[in-house]
Structure formats: C-alpha cells, structure tokens
Design a protein around this motif. Structure first.
Motif, short mmCIF file in Angstrom:
data_model
loop_
_atom_site.label_atom_id
_atom_site.label_comp_id
_atom_site.label_asym_id
_atom_site.label_seq_id
_atom_site.Cartn_x
_atom_site.Cartn_y
_atom_site.Cartn_z
N LEU A 24 46.80 35.32 -37.50
CA LEU A 24 45.93 34.19 -37.18
C LEU A 24 46.61 32.87 -37.48
N MET A 25 47.41 32.82 -38.55
CA MET A 25 48.15 31.60 -38.86
C MET A 25 49.17 31.31 -37.76
N ALA A 26 49.81 32.35 -37.27
CA ALA A 26 50.80 32.17 -36.20
C ALA A 26 50.16 31.65 -34.93
N GLN A 27 48.87 31.97 -34.73
CA GLN A 27 48.16 31.53 -33.53
C GLN A 27 47.37 30.24 -33.76
N ASP A 28 47.54 29.62 -34.94
CA ASP A 28 46.80 28.40 -35.28
C ASP A 28 45.28 28.63 -35.30
N LEU A 29 44.87 29.81 -35.76
CA LEU A 29 43.45 30.16 -35.75
C LEU A 29 42.89 30.40 -37.15
N TRP A 30 43.74 30.41 -38.18
CA TRP A 30 43.30 30.78 -39.52
C TRP A 30 42.33 29.76 -40.11
N GLU A 31 42.43 28.52 -39.69
CA GLU A 31 41.62 27.46 -40.29
C GLU A 31 40.13 27.73 -40.16
N ILE A 32 39.72 28.36 -39.07
CA ILE A 32 38.29 28.58 -38.85
C ILE A 32 37.75 29.63 -39.82
N VAL A 33 38.62 30.52 -40.32
CA VAL A 33 38.22 31.50 -41.32
C VAL A 33 38.24 30.87 -42.71
N GLU A 34 39.24 30.05 -42.95
CA GLU A 34 39.44 29.46 -44.26
C GLU A 34 38.47 28.32 -44.54
N SER A 35 38.05 27.61 -43.49
CA SER A 35 37.19 26.45 -43.66
C SER A 35 35.83 26.85 -44.20
N ARG A 36 35.35 26.08 -45.18
CA ARG A 36 34.02 26.32 -45.74
C ARG A 36 32.99 25.32 -45.20
N SER A 37 33.42 24.42 -44.32
CA SER A 37 32.51 23.42 -43.79
C SER A 37 31.68 24.00 -42.65
N ASP A 38 30.54 23.37 -42.39
CA ASP A 38 29.67 23.83 -41.32
C ASP A 38 30.27 23.51 -39.96
N PRO A 39 29.95 24.32 -38.95
CA PRO A 39 30.46 24.04 -37.60
C PRO A 39 29.85 22.75 -37.06
N PRO A 40 30.48 22.13 -36.05
CA PRO A 40 29.93 20.90 -35.47
C PRO A 40 28.54 21.14 -34.89
N ALA A 41 27.75 20.09 -34.91
CA ALA A 41 26.40 20.19 -34.34
C ALA A 41 26.48 20.35 -32.83
N PRO A 42 25.57 21.12 -32.23
CA PRO A 42 25.59 21.31 -30.76
C PRO A 42 25.49 20.00 -30.00
N GLU A 43 24.90 18.97 -30.65
CA GLU A 43 24.79 17.68 -29.96
C GLU A 43 26.15 17.06 -29.69
N ILE A 44 27.12 17.37 -30.55
CA ILE A 44 28.49 16.88 -30.33
C ILE A 44 29.17 17.89 -29.41
N GLU A 45 28.95 17.73 -28.13
CA GLU A 45 29.26 18.78 -27.16
C GLU A 45 30.72 19.19 -27.17
N ALA A 46 31.63 18.22 -27.12
CA ALA A 46 33.06 18.55 -27.02
C ALA A 46 33.54 19.30 -28.26
N ALA A 47 33.18 18.78 -29.45
CA ALA A 47 33.63 19.42 -30.69
C ALA A 47 33.01 20.80 -30.84
N PHE A 48 31.71 20.92 -30.50
CA PHE A 48 31.04 22.22 -30.64
C PHE A 48 31.62 23.25 -29.67
N LYS A 49 31.95 22.80 -28.47
CA LYS A 49 32.52 23.71 -27.48
C LYS A 49 33.89 24.21 -27.93
N ALA A 50 34.71 23.29 -28.48
CA ALA A 50 36.04 23.69 -28.97
C ALA A 50 35.92 24.66 -30.14
N TRP A 51 34.97 24.36 -31.06
CA TRP A 51 34.78 25.26 -32.21
C TRP A 51 34.29 26.63 -31.75
N SER A 52 33.36 26.66 -30.82
CA SER A 52 32.81 27.93 -30.34
C SER A 52 33.89 28.80 -29.71
N LYS A 53 34.78 28.15 -28.95
CA LYS A 53 35.85 28.90 -28.30
C LYS A 53 36.80 29.50 -29.33
#
Length: 712
Positions: A24-53
């Motif tokens: 996951l680190m090699a694919q630049d994906l580990w941060e989403i597992v390591e992060s303890r912060s909440d995902p972006p709010a659905p109202e922030i469409e671009a950020a929420f879409k990127a996080w969901s993907k």
C-alpha cells in the motif's frame, strides 16, 4: 499479475500486515489506513469523491488478500481503515501483560509432576503456566529471580514459556533487558539461539525490532548463522531492522549477512532488502548491494516490484523534488560530497559523515546540516540510478517485464522525477512507450500530473504527429482531454492564489493544444465532450475561486490606493512650512528637499491613481476563461507595481517633509521615519512575493522546453 499475501489466521497475521502495508505504501495508498481523521464531508464533492475512490481501492486490496473464511469478518465494512483495524483486533497476536497481577491457576499434584517431567525432558510444548514466575522475572528485569528459576529448571532455558511459543531469550529481548539477554546467551547453546516463536522469529529478530545493537552483537557473537534465519516469509533480521527504521543496526547486520543468500536466483530477499533500504532512507545499503549484484536493480521483490520502483516513489531523493529558496540553492551548490565508498564509510547520519569531510565542517557548523544530508542523499540516489541504468541497458525484454520496469517509469513520471525517466528511456528507448492498464503512456501521465520537464522530452522525439490517438482507452480521452482534466492538487501547491492556478491550467491546455494535431481538438471522449468542453467542466470551481481571489485582492488594494490618492492630493496643497502670504509661493520653494517632496508627492499621486484604475478594471472584468491567461494577471501586475511605487514615493515625500520642518532635530526625525516605515514595509513584504510570482508565471517563456534536442 501482482501477488499479495493472503490472511489465513493469527499465525501469519504479522507477515500479512507487513507485506500488505509495504504494498500500500508503494501504491501511495497507506495514508488512508494510517489516518485517524474523519473522511471529507459529502458536501465537499471533489475531496469526498477522491477519498471514496482511494478508500475503495484500499478496501478492495484488503478484501482480496483475505482467504474466504476471513473475508466474512469484513464483508459488511465499507471503510478500509475500519476493516484493517477489525482484522488487527481479531488476528494480531496478543502479547502477555507483564503488569498483570492475576495469579496462575494452581496445578494439581499429578499435573505439576507431569509438567516438571516435561520440563526435565526439555519438552517445549508443556504447560506454560509453570513458567509464570520466570516470565515475570524476565519482564521486570529481575535476573536474580530468573537465574534461580533456571537453576531449579535447567531445561527451561530452551523451553517455550509463553502462549506465543517464546523462549526466555525471546521474552528478555522483547522487554529490552540487555543485561539479561547477555546472561542468557552465555548459558545457551548455539542451537538454542535458533529456536523460533510461533511467528517464526528468533530472539535476534526481536532484538532487531527494538534496534538494540548490544543484544544483536551479543547473539551474533555466539551464532553468526542467525543473520540468515527468517520466518516462513523470509523476513531475516536485516529486513526487520530496515522496516522499523533501525538504520545503524541494519548497516551492522548487512555487513554480517552473507551475500550469496541475497542473489536473485535465491529468491526475492535481495531485491526486498534493496527496496526496503530505499524506502527507509538507507541509500548506502541499497547502493552497496546493487554494486555487488547489479541484477538486483530490476529483480522482483516480495510484492512483485523491482527496487527501481522503490526509487521512483521517492521524489525527495532528487533535486527536482525539493523546493529551495535562492539562498539555500546557493549553499547547496557549494556543498561538496565525496564519492561513495564502501558501506562502512557511507552514512546518511551527518554526525558520522562530517568527521571525514573537513571541507564541509564550516557549512555543517552554520546549522544547515539538513542541506548537507539532502545533497548526500541526492549524490547516493544519482549513483544508485546510474547503476540501475547500466543494468537496464544490458537486460532483455523478459527481465524488464518481470521486474515491472514500465510501472517504475510511470511512477517516476507521476512523481515528477525527471532523472529516472530520462536515464531509463535513454538506456532502453523502447521504454518511451511504456503504458499502464489504461494504456496511458509517460507523456499522457506527465500531462495528467502536470510534469512539464518530463513532457518536454517529447520535443526531442519528433513524434508530435503520433499524439492524436487515445492515450486513455478506458474513457477515450486523447492527450488534449488529459490537459483538460483538473490537475492533481500536489502539482499546483507551489502556485499562490486560485487565479494563478487557473492561469497555469490554461497555459498547460494551450501548450498541449499547440502540439497535438488539429484533428484532436474536436475528438469526443466517452462522455461526448471535446477537450475544451471537458476543460470548462472540470475547471468551473477553480475559475469561480479565481474570480473571488482576484476581486478580494483588488478590493483590498483599491482601499490602500484610494487612501494614498487622498493623502497625496491633500499634501500637494498643504506643503510643509506653508506659503508666502504675499506671493502665495511655498516658503521652502528654493530648498532641494522641497523639490524632492513635491516630485515624490506627484509621483505617488499619479501611480496610486493608476493602481486604483487597474484594480477597478479587475473588479469590473467579465472573467472569461481567456481573461485568466493574460488580461487579468497583467492588470494585477500593473496595479501591484504602481501601488508599490506609490508607497515608496509617499515615504520619500514624508521623509523629505520631516527633514524640512525639523532639519535641526535629526535625532528625532530618523526614528520617526523608521517607525512610520514599519506598516508600509509589512504591506510590501506580504504582497511583493505575489507580484514576483505573477510576473514570472505570466511573462516567462513557455512551460515546455521546445529546444530539446534528440536525446537517444
């Protein structure tokens, strides 16, 4: 195909988690597992879409790496982080609590006799409860109590005394009691040191995890074969030390690890060590190992990639990945790094390196050792890249495909590491057509991630006419469509202000538009959009933010300009010293300082008036897309330039007036002028960098180097 570990039960959880984390680190994906912060709010469409993907990608990887009977544990979970934590909670081995005060359940006499019999026979599968006292003594660091127990139960030295099948040496090493480890090693045989716990790790592995040089040296002093003893997944102590960032210990273990077991024909261990060394900033180890065995440069590691891919994930290892201000660039260019020597002479630790580099002691003493470390890393990484390039130039197509070199080049393009792309394609020109699963080549990836220097390589290939096709067959986007997509946020981080970001996006679109054939301009993608329509759709929010930024900046500067106009206009008719009552001329008319005052006042008035007009022009602009390219930035540049000039002229007029009226009181004039200059200076310091950036971004030469000569 990529091979990922499969989670079966608690016995292989640690190996599974280590390998999957590395993937996951090699694919630049580990941060989403390591992060303890909440995902972006659905109202922030671009950020929420990127996080969901990204979340879906990581969750898919975790699900696919679970055996069917383990997948059921996370079937209903939609968060990758929660899925990871759920598996960790259920399958991660629980370590015994050394502070537990729960007394062991007393054994019946017959059970105790059986256990003692097992102990005397060295039966390591006996009941671990009879070793509770030994376990507590080892955990607490009480060697006297542990020694007394071992004297009574001599075979306990090789018994597995915990539920996780750890020996006394394992427990002491894990607890970090170095003096107990030394005592135990003295009374243990070489074979006892090779006993593994249920994870397949020796006590040396535990010491490597902790980074204890003293414990490792003690064990290896008795049994050097421990360096090659890993678990079922091949995790030898060297890999464990690297993975946990114990770099000094890793260097020591590397010197004692036999080279022959690291050869590519003996498995993926050698390539894995090079990759881990690169990921964990132990470039000296990686370079030395590639020097000794160049084939490791493009050999597969445990997650199916080659060490070149690991290097492509680290843009900080190259000068282009570090933004330095001018004075740091000057110091950086003056630092001299000696050529790389043997492994025991190369260290990224500045304290060890500085001793042999007398010419750099003064530089290090200036408190800028991070620049020294940066350049040392750059020197080592460039030398490592050169070695990898040489190996690639003599490798056949099967070896290149097996090492997934194409993936490494595409990753380097994504990260903007020009050096890797240039050297690898120069070594093997066929790699210029490397493409991913969506058929995107290095030039389409360079456009998507806005890597201008890499895209400029296209001018040295004379292949512009071949750019009319669809580099992204999934969405039928041609190269101009890629330029019409929104740039990754990281590629625009260095550009201040939403308007200048919009300008940069337009510059990219115009540059690519001028390169691709005219017929590409009207191609429709999967959504039925032309490149221009796609650009407008994807940049609507950016254009709106740019308009707001321009208007806010212009409004603020208009207020300042209007104040200066008012002050300078009034000052022209209320001159210092007043006017002659008979003739009406200023009393100080013949003084040189008065001429300085009146000229400065006039210049300030005219320039501030000009700035106000420019800012009003910005406020009343139509804000079309094309306006962000030249019109709006030009007005802002003129407005900021004239307001800065008016401020300077105003301060000159103010100073001249004070000297005229208080010419004999210079002791008070100078401090007053200095104090009055503070707020004005702060305003200039805050806004002047914006003027410089805007001028450079608007009037410098094109983004691409069109004079690039053929380079292979």
């Amino acid at each position: 195909m990529e091979t990922k570990p499969a989670l079966s039960n608690e016995n292989n959880y640690l190996d599974w988690s280590v390998q999957l984390k590395t993937y996951l680190m090699a694919q630049d994906l580990w941060e989403i597992v390591e992060s303890r912060s909440d995902p972006p709010a659905p109202e922030i469409e671009a950020a929420f879409k990127a996080w969901s993907k990204t979340n879906a990608m990581v969750l898919h990887v975790i699900q696919m790496s679970c055996q069917p009977n383990r997948f059921s544990d996370i079937r209903e979970i939609s968060s990758a982080r929660i899925a990871w934590d759920t598996l960790a909670e259920k399958y991660k081995p629980k370590r015994p609590d050394p502070s537990s005060s729960i007394a062991p359940v007393p054994l019946r006499k017959d059970e105790l006799l059986d256990s003692r019999e097992n102990d005397e026979k060295g039966n390591i599968n006996g009941d671990v409860e009879i070793y509770t006292e030994l376990n507590k003594a080892l955990q607490s660091g009480d060697w006297n109590a542990a020694k007394e127990f071992l004297n009574t139960h001599p075979h306990a030295i090789s018994a597995k005394i915990t539920d996780t099948k750890k020996t006394a040496l394992h427990v002491a090493a894990e607890a970090g009691h170095e003096h107990i480890v030394e005592e135990l090693v003295n009374i243990m045989s070489e074979e006892n040191l090779e006993i593994k716990d249920f994870e397949g790790f020796t006590a040396l592995a535990q010491a490597s995890f902790r980074g204890s040089y003293r414990m490792v040296e003690c064990m290896l002093g008795k049994n050097k074969n421990l360096t090659i003893m890993g678990n079922d997944e091949g995790n030898i102590p060297l890999i464990l030390a690297l993975y946990n960032g114990q770099l000094d210990l890793a260097r020591y273990l590397y010197l004692l690890t036999p080279l022959e077991i690291l050869m590519p024909e003996n498995g993926t261990m050698g390539a894995a060590i090079v990759s881990e060394a690169i990921y964990n900033k132990a470039l000296d180890i990686a370079l030395d190992l590639v020097k000794l065995c160049p084939r490791l440069a493009i050999a597969q590691d445990r997650i199916g990639y080659c060490p070149l891919y690991a290097l492509a994930c680290m843009p900080d290892y190259f000068l282009g990945g570090n933004e330095l201000v001018f004075w740091k660039r000057w110091i950086y260019s003056g630092i001299h790094i000696q050529s790389a020597g043997p492994i025991n002479e190369i260290h990224l630790n500045i304290q060890k390196s500085a001793g042999n580099l007398s010419n750099d002691k003064e530089i290090i003493g200036l408190g800028i050792k991070h620049l020294y470390e940066m350049k040392l890393a750059h020197v080592l990484s460039n030398e490592l890249l050169r070695r990898m390039r040489d190996q690639l130039s003599i490798s056949n197509i099967q070896q290149i495909r097996a090492g997934r070199v194409e993936d490494a080049i595409l990753r380097a393009t994504k990260e903007g590491i020009f050096e890797i792309v240039f050297e690898m394609v120069k070594a093997n020109p066929q790699l210029v057509w490397s493409h991913d699963a969506r058929s995107r080549n290095i030039f389409s990836v360079a456009v998507e991630y806005r890597r201008a220097k890499i895209f400029s390589l296209i001018h040295g290939l004379n292949i512009e006419n071949g750019l009319a096709g669809f580099p992204d067959f999934t969405n039928k986007n041609n190269l101009l469509h890629m330029a019409g997509m929104s740039a990754a946020s990281t590629s625009l981080n260095q550009i201040p202000g939403a308007a200048l970001k919009m300008q940069r996006e337009l510059q990219w679109f115009k540059e690519v538009e001028s390169i691709v054939p005219s017929k590409s301009h009207g191609f429709l993608n999967k959504e039925g959009l032309t490149p221009r329509q796609l650009f407008t759709k994807n940049h609507a929010d950016m254009m709106s933010n740019g308009e707001k930024w321009m208007k806010d900046t212009a409004s603020s500067c208009t207020v300042v300009g209007a104040l200066i106009v008012t002050i300078m206009f009034a000052a022209a008719f209320t001159v210092p010293g007043g006017n002659d009552q008979n003739k009406g001329f200023p009393i100080f008319l013949n003084e040189k300082l008065f001429m300085v005052f009146i000229v400065s006042d006039a210049l300030s008035l005219f320039s501030s008036s000009t700035s106000v007009l420019m800012f009003l022009g910005i406020l009343t602009s139509r804000y079309a897309e094309e306006d962000f390219l030249k019109s709006l930035p030009t007005k802002m540049i003129i407005g900021l330039s004239t307001i800065f000039f008016s401020i300077a002229a105003m301060m000159t007029a103010f100073s001249a007036a004070l000297f005229l009226m208080l010419c004999e009181q210079s002791w008070i004039v100078i401090p007053v002028i200095c104090l009055a200059s503070v707020p004005v200076t702060l305003f200039v310091l805050m806004q002047f960098p914006l003027l410089v950036d805007m001028t450079i971004l608007t009037y410098r030469h094109g983004i691409f180097n069109r004079k690039m000569e053929r380079w292979f």
